[in-house]
Design a protein around this motif. Structure first.
Motif, mmCIF file in Angstrom:
data_model
loop_
_atom_site.group_PDB
_atom_site.id
_atom_site.type_symbol
_atom_site.label_atom_id
_atom_site.label_comp_id
_atom_site.label_asym_id
_atom_site.label_seq_id
_atom_site.Cartn_x
_atom_site.Cartn_y
_atom_site.Cartn_z
ATOM 1 N N ALA A 169 31.708 -58.028 26.324
ATOM 2 C CA ALA A 169 31.260 -59.488 26.931
ATOM 3 C C ALA A 169 29.755 -59.049 27.449
ATOM 4 N N GLU A 170 30.055 -58.582 28.466
ATOM 5 C CA GLU A 170 28.199 -58.368 28.943
ATOM 6 C C GLU A 170 27.339 -57.703 27.774
ATOM 7 N N ILE A 171 27.893 -56.512 27.092
ATOM 8 C CA ILE A 171 27.317 -56.185 26.082
ATOM 9 C C ILE A 171 26.770 -57.273 24.640
ATOM 10 N N ALA A 172 27.218 -57.945 24.453
ATOM 11 C CA ALA A 172 27.174 -58.469 23.268
ATOM 12 C C ALA A 172 26.279 -59.147 24.052
ATOM 13 N N GLY A 173 26.102 -60.186 25.052
ATOM 14 C CA GLY A 173 25.191 -61.414 25.934
ATOM 15 C C GLY A 173 23.718 -60.116 26.380
ATOM 16 N N GLU A 174 23.938 -59.040 25.989
ATOM 17 C CA GLU A 174 22.430 -58.228 26.652
ATOM 18 C C GLU A 174 22.109 -57.984 25.548
ATOM 19 N N LEU A 175 23.174 -57.508 24.012
ATOM 20 C CA LEU A 175 21.972 -56.707 22.656
ATOM 21 C C LEU A 175 22.076 -58.546 21.768
#
Length: 209
Positions: A169-175
């Motif tokens: 979820a955090e990767i999705a938000g960052e990228l």
């Protein structure tokens, strides 16, 4: 979505306690119980659970060997009393997605299963310190980016995020991409690099320079 879990532990009373905790969560369902490693592997291949909660010391086939056989079949969360180096490093090399100690409380266990089911890694804090100490004690290696060349630019960005310990979820938000797309990228990164878990991916990235 309900998370299907298989519990593998050779102690019936301990196994029953784990099952009671996991079945108490509305989004978890224990679909099977195994009393040894061989049974765990057979049941995991048949039932296809999202997560196998696996003890290490079991008859016929130990949890580390069972984890190795289940690489690519399902995610394994090791749950053990022992944080012995041999077990910690052996389990992670075998492809375990998480390593948890049995002194973890009920909420911690349920949370760990949810994280592993989402494709994230989970390691007990005490075990994390052990891993950091062991990594810091290793001699410096010459950086190599040769193997990273098999990844696309986006996949390399995802790998860097994994190495920072970010969840899907955090990767999705960052990228700026969908979480489902992130999960696909993570799977491709692991597949292209021949790695079995996010933990292995993080170690590989650190060693690659």
């Amino acid at each position: 979505m309900t998370i299907k879990v298989l519990v593998a532990d050779d102690h019936a009373a301990v196994r029953a306690g784990i099952v009671l905790i996991l079945d108490g969560a509305a989004d978890l369902e224990v679909v099977g119980e195994a009393a040894d490693g061989e049974q765990a592997v057979a049941m995991a291949r048949e039932l296809r659970p999202d997560v196998v909660v696996m003890d290490i010391r079991m008859p016929r086939l130990d949890g580390i060997s069972a984890t190795r056989e289940l690489a690519g079949v399902t995610d394994v969360l090791i749950l053990t009393t022992f944080d012995i180096d041999e077990y910690v490093f052996g389990a992670l090399r075998a492809g375990a997605a998480g390593f948890l100690l049995k002194n973890t409380d009920a909420d911690g266990l349920v949370g760990a299963v949810r994280l592993v089911a989402r494709g994230d890694g989970m390691i007990s804090p005490g075990v994390t310190r052990k891993l950091i100490s062991a990594f810091a004690a290793q001699p410096a290696r010459e950086p190599s980016t040769r193997d990273l060349s098999v990844l696309t630019a986006r996949e390399q960005e995802v790998l860097a995020c994994i190495a920072r310990g970010l969840s899907n979820a955090e990767i999705a938000g960052e990228l700026d991409m969908a979480e489902a797309t992130t999960k696909t990228h993570v799977s491709r990164v692991l597949g292209k690099l021949g790695l079995k878990s996010r933990v292995q991916a993080a170690i590989f990235y650190s060693e690659s320079g």
